[in-house]
Design an enzyme around this catalytic site. Structure first.
Site, PDB file in Angstrom:
ATOM      1  N   HIS A 208      20.111  -1.836  96.191  1.00 41.61           N
ATOM      2  CA  HIS A 208      19.337  -0.714  96.714  1.00 41.61           C
ATOM      3  C   HIS A 208      18.026  -0.497  95.950  1.00 41.61           C
ATOM      4  O   HIS A 208      17.275   0.428  96.239  1.00 41.61           O
ATOM      5  CB  HIS A 208      20.214   0.548  96.647  1.00 41.61           C
TER       6      HIS A 208
ATOM      7  N   ASP B 217       2.612 -11.068  88.971  1.00 37.10           N
ATOM      8  CA  ASP B 217       2.204 -11.872  87.827  1.00 37.10           C
ATOM      9  C   ASP B 217       2.891 -11.337  86.563  1.00 37.10           C
ATOM     10  O   ASP B 217       4.056 -10.979  86.580  1.00 37.10           O
ATOM     11  CB  ASP B 217       0.685 -11.874  87.681  1.00 37.10           C
TER      12      ASP B 217
ATOM     13  N   ASP C  93      10.959  19.565  80.713  1.00 32.69           N
ATOM     14  CA  ASP C  93       9.983  20.181  79.810  1.00 32.69           C
ATOM     15  C   ASP C  93       8.580  19.591  79.927  1.00 32.69           C
ATOM     16  O   ASP C  93       7.761  19.751  79.014  1.00 32.69           O
ATOM     17  CB  ASP C  93      10.451  20.066  78.349  1.00 32.69           C
TER      18      ASP C  93
ATOM     19  N   LYS D   6      14.172  -0.746  94.467  1.00 30.89           N
ATOM     20  CA  LYS D   6      12.856  -0.902  95.071  1.00 30.89           C
ATOM     21  C   LYS D   6      11.894  -1.327  93.959  1.00 30.89           C
ATOM     22  O   LYS D   6      11.362  -0.495  93.216  1.00 30.89           O
ATOM     23  CB  LYS D   6      12.380   0.408  95.699  1.00 30.89           C
TER      24      LYS D   6
ATOM     25  N   HIS E 152      12.121  11.569 100.446  1.00 33.26           N
ATOM     26  CA  HIS E 152      12.957  10.504  99.912  1.00 33.26           C
ATOM     27  C   HIS E 152      12.808  10.374  98.398  1.00 33.26           C
ATOM     28  O   HIS E 152      13.331   9.432  97.799  1.00 33.26           O
ATOM     29  CB  HIS E 152      12.551   9.183 100.606  1.00 33.26           C
TER      30      HIS E 152
ATOM     31  N   LYS F 199      13.209  10.907  94.365  1.00 34.67           N
ATOM     32  CA  LYS F 199      14.263  11.220  93.398  1.00 34.67           C
ATOM     33  C   LYS F 199      13.592  11.393  92.039  1.00 34.67           C
ATOM     34  O   LYS F 199      13.223  10.413  91.394  1.00 34.67           O
ATOM     35  CB  LYS F 199      15.304  10.104  93.311  1.00 34.67           C
TER      36      LYS F 199
END
Length: 495
Positions: free
Chosen positions: A413, A420, A244, A415, A237, A239
């Site tokens: 979508h 704090d 470089d 995450k 999952h 991405k």
């Protein structure tokens, strides 16, 4: 006496096949008892395999395992072959940038000791530990994200490593392909890694055009036998794009038009990505190198393993590449530890809120001790099942004082977790069992007040587009809706 038949088979064959099925079911029961990670999951599989083996056995072969032995074996080989790069990335060239627990603490006594302990735990879970000299920039939504990624690819001089769970052959998918091809044609080494489950719609023509242009293409399956190929539960999952060895991009966005709000059925798409410079890039590159080795058994030579501080980079951060090959459930432990570390607030934005008992308990206890606990989820979803998920855990979290918000302006979508003013976690992992135990995920944790302020401003805007829901809102729903919400929890282990 006439012989009986079953499914068109005479009695001897029927009994023989039945014994074989029950025998295989018994072996699967032993495997479930020994290898299923949770008691609840083991109990469910044992009951199903013992009572209905003909139905449960095929399902167990596909969904039953929670440990990816193939990847473990590949990593052992990988570590032997590229030990210099792996060890060097963590202990050699990274040494000048390592931030030791308590290093930046003052004379706070017990408070400093607690903070040092928190950092030590995060570092023990991580792929690469806390380093200084990073610059991490928020990328909000698709246009800003792909503009940054494409600019990075266009500026590449040596190599581009690109990895996505979902890639579509649409407008943004075509633009992505053209960027990779253009880089390859000017002499840049380009590698493209995709997940075969997430990108099952990607046509062969798309991959062939990349290969013919000089892009190395690999799918995350590895040389598995036919039985292991049935285990579709393990998905990559992540991405990640690395340029470089100096710049990287990671977050929630895949490559598809819907991620830019172009799908009329889904509508506006709210997501968050990161633009990373500095030593943290080494952790993202190491994650890619391991995945590439698993998929191709090819060692990546020529990668830059000597980190460099980002220009004007003063942020402290780490990278956690988690997955079902880990000895510990590192992703779930990361979030449990983050929640337990909160003293003033823990804000979580996730498209799928399906916490396990450990994380659910941590959220409840945080709220009970007076921490501002907020969970932001989308009201609309890209999955019918998740229409009910916002309400599935509402009664338990609301009773403890957790505030729940439903994002109204399209599908959210991202995450993101904010603790704090100490640190924020952004990556690919959803707040669910699949991300905690089954998926290969990657999360960046940034420990910097300025970055936390940026994340806070972003989430405040999102909360302004959301509606708070309460336990009473669930009670006002119809009985069929409440039943569906509670029934959704039964599917939590496989969602």
């Amino acid at each position: 006496m006439d012989s009986f038949t079953l499914f068109g088979l005479d009695g001897v064959w029927a009994v023989g096949i039945g014994l074989v099925v029950y025998g295989l079911g018994f072996l699967a029961v032993i495997d479930a008892v020994m290898n299923t990670r949770t008691p609840q999951g083991a109990t469910a599989w044992v009951f199903a395999l013992a009572t209905l083996p003909l139905v449960a056995l095929p399902l167990y072969l596909v969904f039953g395992r929670s440990k990816f032995e193939d990847y473990v074996e590949a990593l052992q080989d990988f570590n032997v072959r590229v030990r210099e790069g792996v060890e060097g990335a963590r202990h050699g060239p990274l040494a000048p940038f390592l931030v030791e627990p308590g290093e930046d603490a003052g004379e706070g006594g017990a408070e400093d000791a607690r903070e040092a302990g928190e950092m030590r735990a995060f570092g023990a879970l991580s792929t690469t530990p806390f380093t200084s000299g990073n610059r991490v920039r928020l990328l909000v939504d698709g246009d800003e994200t792909f503009e940054a990624i494409f600019a990075g690819i266009d500026a590449a001089e040596r190599y581009v490593l690109a990895q996505f769970y979902i890639v579509h052959d649409d407008r943004i998918g075509t633009a992505f392909k053209e960027r990779l091809i253009a880089a390859a044609q000017r002499g840049v080494e380009v590698r493209f890694l995709y997940d075969s489950v997430g990108s099952w719609k990607l046509p062969r023509r798309y991959k062939r055009e990349l290969s013919e242009a000089g892009v190395e293409v690999c799918r995350f399956t590895g040389p598995r036998n036919w039985l292991k190929k049935l285990r579709l539960n393990f998905r990559n999952h992540r991405k990640i794009v690395v340029v470089d060895g100096r710049r990287a991009y990671v977050g929630g966005l895949n490559v598809g038009d819907e991620y830019l709000g172009r799908d009329p059925d889904i509508g506006p798409w709210r997501d968050t990505h990161l633009d990373v410079e500095g030593p943290m890039v080494q952790g993202l590159q190491l994650s890619f190198a391991r995945d590439w080795f698993y998929g191709s058994r090819e060692q990546l030579d020529g990668l830059v393993w000597e980190p460099a501080a980002a220009p004007d980079g003063d942020e402290c951060g780490l990278v956690l590449a988690s997955g079902p090959a880990d000895d510990l459930e590192t992703c779930g432990l990361l979030y449990a530890h983050a929640i337990e570390s909160a003293e003033e607030r823990i804000w979580i934005a996730t498209p799928y809120f399906v916490p396990d008992g450990r994380v659910l308990g941590a959220l409840q206890l945080a709220a009970l001790r007076g921490v501002d606990v907020r969970v932001l989820m989308p009201r609309t979803s890209d999955s019918l099942l998740f229409k009910y998920v916002p309400y599935a855990y509402l009664d338990e979290v609301a009773r403890a004082g957790v505030r729940t918000f439903l994002y109204e302006d399209g599908f959210m979508h991202q995450k993101v977790a904010l603790v704090d003013r100490d640190f924020a976690a952004i990556g690919t992992a959803n707040f669910d069992n699949r991300s905690f135990r089954l998926n290969f995920e990657v999360t960046a944790v940034v420990r910097d007040e300025g970055f936390c302020d940026d994340v806070e401003s972003m989430l405040v805007r999102d909360l302004g587009r959301a509606t708070e829901i309460s336990y009473e809102d669930l009670e006002d729903k119809s009985f069929p809706f409440r039943f569906a919400a509670n029934a959704t929890r039964l599917l939590a282990p496989v969602l």
